[in-house]
Design an enzyme around this catalytic site. Sequence first.
Site, PDB file in Angstrom:
ATOM      1  N   LYS A 158       8.344 -17.360 -10.659  1.00 54.25           N
ATOM      2  CA  LYS A 158       7.596 -16.239 -11.234  1.00 54.25           C
ATOM      3  C   LYS A 158       6.385 -16.772 -12.018  1.00 54.25           C
ATOM      4  CE  LYS A 158       8.131 -12.310 -14.262  1.00 54.25           C
ATOM      5  NZ  LYS A 158       8.940 -11.671 -15.291  1.00 54.25           N
ATOM      6  N   ASP A 194      -4.012  -6.250   5.234  1.00 58.37           N
ATOM      7  CA  ASP A 194      -5.019  -7.072   5.923  1.00 58.37           C
ATOM      8  C   ASP A 194      -4.970  -8.520   5.463  1.00 58.37           C
ATOM      9  OD1 ASP A 194      -6.034  -5.068   7.534  1.00 58.37           O
ATOM     10  OD2 ASP A 194      -7.225  -4.244   5.881  1.00 58.37           O
ATOM     11  N   ASN A 241       0.849  -1.208   0.000  1.00 56.50           N
ATOM     12  CA  ASN A 241       0.000   0.000   0.000  1.00 56.50           C
ATOM     13  C   ASN A 241       0.877   1.248   0.000  1.00 56.50           C
ATOM     14  OD1 ASN A 241       0.574   0.829   2.832  1.00 56.50           O
ATOM     15  ND2 ASN A 241      -0.363  -1.162   3.261  1.00 56.50           N
ATOM     16  N   ALA A 256       1.937   1.178  11.665  1.00 55.25           N
ATOM     17  CA  ALA A 256       2.104   0.512  10.368  1.00 55.25           C
ATOM     18  C   ALA A 256       0.769   0.298   9.669  1.00 55.25           C
ATOM     19  CB  ALA A 256       2.795  -0.829  10.576  1.00 55.25           C
ATOM     20  N   ILE A 286      -1.659  -7.351  14.314  1.00 54.28           N
ATOM     21  CA  ILE A 286      -0.476  -7.277  15.190  1.00 54.28           C
ATOM     22  C   ILE A 286      -0.807  -6.582  16.508  1.00 54.28           C
ATOM     23  CG2 ILE A 286       1.877  -6.379  15.395  1.00 54.28           C
ATOM     24  CD1 ILE A 286       2.024  -6.652  12.280  1.00 54.28           C
TER      25      ILE A 286
HETATM   26  O1  C5P Z   1      -8.202  -2.301  11.541  1.00 54.74           O
HETATM   27  P1  C5P Z   1      -7.277  -1.247  11.033  1.00 54.74           P
HETATM   28  O2  C5P Z   1      -6.291  -1.751  10.050  1.00 54.74           O
HETATM   29  O3  C5P Z   1      -7.942   0.009  10.591  1.00 54.74           O
HETATM   30  O4  C5P Z   1      -6.496  -0.834  12.364  1.00 54.74           O
HETATM   31  C1  C5P Z   1      -5.458   0.064  12.335  1.00 54.74           C
HETATM   32  C2  C5P Z   1      -4.571  -0.156  13.536  1.00 54.74           C
HETATM   33  O5  C5P Z   1      -4.293  -1.541  13.713  1.00 54.74           O
HETATM   34  C3  C5P Z   1      -3.213   0.469  13.291  1.00 54.74           C
HETATM   35  O6  C5P Z   1      -2.719   0.814  14.569  1.00 54.74           O
HETATM   36  C4  C5P Z   1      -2.442  -0.661  12.649  1.00 54.74           C
HETATM   37  O7  C5P Z   1      -1.041  -0.486  12.800  1.00 54.74           O
HETATM   38  C5  C5P Z   1      -2.943  -1.860  13.414  1.00 54.74           C
HETATM   39  N1  C5P Z   1      -2.959  -3.117  12.649  1.00 54.74           N
HETATM   40  C6  C5P Z   1      -2.099  -4.139  13.004  1.00 54.74           C
HETATM   41  N2  C5P Z   1      -2.131  -5.316  12.324  1.00 54.74           N
HETATM   42  C7  C5P Z   1      -2.994  -5.511  11.312  1.00 54.74           C
HETATM   43  C8  C5P Z   1      -3.847  -4.455  10.927  1.00 54.74           C
HETATM   44  C9  C5P Z   1      -3.812  -3.270  11.618  1.00 54.74           C
HETATM   45  O8  C5P Z   1      -1.305  -3.966  13.942  1.00 54.74           O
HETATM   46  N3  C5P Z   1      -3.004  -6.662  10.670  1.00 54.74           N
END
Ligand code: C5P
Length: 421
Positions: free
Chosen positions: A303, A293, A223, A289, A321
């Site tokens: 490849k 998702d 992203n 970060a 996380i």
């Molecule tokens: O659910 P969303 O992605 O909007 O949540 C954002 C918050 O969750 C941010 O603090 C992001 O760093 C953290 N996050 C994470 N691990 C993920 C997705 C989001 O730590 N897989």
Amino acid sequence: MSFDLSVFSNKNIILAVTGGIAAYKSAILVRRLKDYGFNVRVVMTKGAQAFITPLTFQALSGNPVHTELLDPEAEAGMGHIELARWADLVLVAPASCDTIAKFAAGLADDLLSTLYLATKAPVWVAPAMNQQMWAAKATQRNLNTLVEDGVHVIMPEAGSQACGDVGLGRMPEPEVLAEQVKDYFHQAQRAIAEKFGLLAGKRVTITAGPTREAIDPVRYISNHSTGKMGFAIAAACYSAGAKVTLLAGPVSLDTPNGVKRINVSSALKMLDESMNQLEEGCDIFIATAAVADYRVAEVAEHKIKKSGDELNVSLIKNPDIVATIAQQEKRPFMVGFAAETRNVEEYAAGKLVAKKLDMIACNDVSRADIGFASDQNAMIVFFAEQYQMEKRDLEKASKQEIAQQLVEAIHDALHHEIEPV
Ligand code: C5P
């Protein structure tokens, strides 16, 4: 390593230039000190002016050059006592034999020798002279006296000299001197921050940037996150006295000064490193970060070749996380971020509860003037219910200023009495 120019904008350096061919290096030294953000005023002895003109230093330092002790006009501007008080450091570079001898003897017959006696600031001398003059007993005796008097002597380097001799006596390069000055102030600031900073002694882990989820050995899903906000927070936490580890996704940003950086690529790696940090000890976890998702269910070993009009890649959910860390038994103070394009406050408040965070900072990424790649941001900060703290509106400002306000919010929450819910 990056350097924040504003860091030393309140520090004043007097660069005293004395008579010696190395004076030409001092012109560059002014530039390098200014590059670090220092305010520089130049004092020149008569001897120095035979090698280089005051005008050069005036242009480079942006300040009038001080040459006279008993000139009524100069004294009316910034007199020698005022100048002595203005300085946070007096750096004599190059320092001639004559100046060293005057300092050792306590003479006060020109501006620089008077300044030396009148200042409370640390004095550094960078001797530069012919190798025989350096080795002379009188010079060494005088230098010993200066060291006993608390002066810091920057040793000259060995090499070929302008006079044709080879030996000790060359002034170190301007970059080296400027870096030593920067390090000195940096260490002094760090010592104060570690004792009195808002996050003194806290261990902080910050996730920043995007993650990269491989499709095959050459392609990935990612992203637009630049990591700027997370890096600014890392710098602000360090300045507040914390020990900071930055888990950085692939971004092209310099590591903030003093911060330990661990580069990671995928969400799984970021989670692994986050758990390691927890093991090592972490008081505050800040998740800036933009974690992908989803990741590719099966990463192709080779490849993927173009074939057909469609390509289906199956994705599976990545672990969350910040939510995972928040569930651990030894959980740190947890700070999350939310970037939303609508219902910003509602969604953010929901995530605060769902991910069991202590604090969440949210911003509206539909606003073109802030967020992602911008250098500015605006945020609303919510605290978990048990803190019973009002939400905070952080108005549009540079990411550095927002980072500072976030540090203050974390500090305030940490020192807030928690109400049982
Ligand atoms: O659910 P969303 O992605 O909007 O949540 C954002 C918050 O969750 C941010 O603090 C992001 O760093 C953290 N996050 C994470 N691990 C993920 C997705 C989001 O730590 N897989």
